[in-house]
Motif scaffolding. Structure first.
Motif, PDB file in Angstrom:
ATOM      1  N   ARG A   9     100.640 112.363  45.875  1.00 23.64           N
ATOM      2  CA  ARG A   9     101.611 110.899  45.602  1.00 23.64           C
ATOM      3  C   ARG A   9      99.859 110.064  45.184  1.00 23.64           C
ATOM      4  NH1 ARG A   9      97.962 111.082  51.981  1.00 23.64           N
ATOM      5  NH2 ARG A   9      96.320 111.355  51.514  1.00 23.64           N
ATOM      6  N   GLN A  10     100.947 109.273  45.249  1.00 20.35           N
ATOM      7  CA  GLN A  10      99.961 107.781  44.203  1.00 20.35           C
ATOM      8  C   GLN A  10     100.260 106.343  45.421  1.00 20.35           C
ATOM      9  OE1 GLN A  10     100.801 107.002  40.724  1.00 20.35           O
ATOM     10  NE2 GLN A  10      98.982 105.513  40.359  1.00 20.35           N
ATOM     11  N   ALA A  11      99.212 105.559  46.054  1.00 21.07           N
ATOM     12  CA  ALA A  11      99.826 104.953  46.745  1.00 21.07           C
ATOM     13  C   ALA A  11      98.919 103.498  45.858  1.00 21.07           C
ATOM     14  CB  ALA A  11      97.688 104.666  47.782  1.00 21.07           C
TER      15      ALA A  11
ATOM     16  N   LYS B  49      95.775 102.454  43.189  1.00 19.07           N
ATOM     17  CA  LYS B  49      94.994 104.062  43.788  1.00 19.07           C
ATOM     18  C   LYS B  49      96.097 104.840  42.816  1.00 19.07           C
ATOM     19  CE  LYS B  49      93.770 103.479  48.484  1.00 19.07           C
ATOM     20  NZ  LYS B  49      93.168 104.461  50.063  1.00 19.07           N
TER      21      LYS B  49
ATOM     22  N   GLU C  58      97.476 105.072  56.206  1.00 16.27           N
ATOM     23  CA  GLU C  58      96.668 105.787  54.930  1.00 16.27           C
ATOM     24  C   GLU C  58      97.558 107.087  54.245  1.00 16.27           C
ATOM     25  OE1 GLU C  58      95.320 105.604  57.539  1.00 16.27           O
ATOM     26  OE2 GLU C  58      93.375 106.804  57.938  1.00 16.27           O
ATOM     27  N   ASP C  59      98.167 107.489  54.840  1.00 15.13           N
ATOM     28  CA  ASP C  59      99.058 107.918  54.447  1.00 15.13           C
ATOM     29  C   ASP C  59     100.876 108.027  53.659  1.00 15.13           C
ATOM     30  OD1 ASP C  59      99.194 110.627  56.733  1.00 15.13           O
ATOM     31  OD2 ASP C  59      98.195 110.636  55.211  1.00 15.13           O
ATOM     32  N   THR C  60     100.911 105.617  53.315  1.00 12.95           N
ATOM     33  CA  THR C  60     101.739 106.032  52.976  1.00 12.95           C
ATOM     34  C   THR C  60     101.241 105.889  51.082  1.00 12.95           C
ATOM     35  OG1 THR C  60     102.393 103.760  54.465  1.00 12.95           O
ATOM     36  CG2 THR C  60     102.419 103.082  51.552  1.00 12.95           C
ATOM     37  N   ALA C  61     102.522 106.196  50.746  1.00 10.57           N
ATOM     38  CA  ALA C  61     101.797 106.207  48.975  1.00 10.57           C
ATOM     39  C   ALA C  61     103.575 106.995  48.481  1.00 10.57           C
ATOM     40  CB  ALA C  61     101.333 107.254  49.291  1.00 10.57           C
TER      41      ALA C  61
ATOM     42  N   TYR D 151     105.732 109.762  47.077  1.00 11.33           N
ATOM     43  CA  TYR D 151     104.981 111.827  47.046  1.00 11.33           C
ATOM     44  C   TYR D 151     105.510 112.338  45.826  1.00 11.33           C
ATOM     45  CZ  TYR D 151     102.377 111.613  51.415  1.00 11.33           C
ATOM     46  OH  TYR D 151     101.204 111.377  52.256  1.00 11.33           O
TER      47      TYR D 151
ATOM     48  N   GLN E  16     109.976 107.529  48.430  1.00  9.32           N
ATOM     49  CA  GLN E  16     108.500 106.911  49.193  1.00  9.32           C
ATOM     50  C   GLN E  16     108.037 106.783  50.826  1.00  9.32           C
ATOM     51  OE1 GLN E  16     106.297 104.812  48.240  1.00  9.32           O
ATOM     52  NE2 GLN E  16     105.292 103.891  50.144  1.00  9.32           N
TER      53      GLN E  16
ATOM     54  N   THR F  94     106.621 105.725  53.753  1.00 11.49           N
ATOM     55  CA  THR F  94     105.963 104.256  54.071  1.00 11.49           C
ATOM     56  C   THR F  94     105.369 104.678  55.998  1.00 11.49           C
ATOM     57  OG1 THR F  94     107.061 103.144  52.516  1.00 11.49           O
ATOM     58  CG2 THR F  94     105.956 101.868  54.807  1.00 11.49           C
TER      59      THR F  94
END
Length: 125
Positions: A38-40, A43, A88-91, A93, A120, A122
């Protein structure tokens, strides 16, 4: 050429669950080690979960106990069940697969052989 196609992303409230799926061509997950990354925003991409040929799974510390990776070889599908989601899991995937690396070595790799386009997720508080 290996193709990986993710689905199942969406917007949910904290504490809810989502299931991500990744479909590929026949035999891909028998020949490779599949994983989720995953990438937020702002980050680096990070490894989330990996599953080896024997069904043994590995997880990032941040998701262990909440996420479960699984695969159905007959359906050529990889899954990621995400429970108790947090903001904080928003990213985005990504489904990924590698011909040589697996386990924690794959989760910490920057270069992976095959990538999906991402889905995505969210999570709102």
């Amino acid at each position: 050429q290996v193709q990986l196609e993710e689905s199942g992303g969406g917007s949910v409230e904290a504490g809810r669950s989502l299931r991500l799926s990744c479909v590929t061509s026949e035999g891909t997950f028998s020949r490779t080690c599949p994983a989720w990354f995953r990438q937020a925003p702002g980050k680096e991409r990070e490894g989330v979960a990996v599953i080896d040929a024997y069904g043994s799974a590995g997880y990032a510390a941040s998701v262990k106990g909440r996420f479960t990776i699984s695969k159905d070889i007959a359906k050529n599908t990889l899954y990621l069940d995400m429970n108790d989601l947090k903001p904080e899991d928003t990213a985005t995937y990504y489904c990924a697969a590698d011909r040589r690396r697996c386990g924690r070595y794959l989760l910490t790799s920057k270069q992976v052989d095959y990538w999906g386009r991402g889905t995505q997720v969210t999570v709102s508080s």
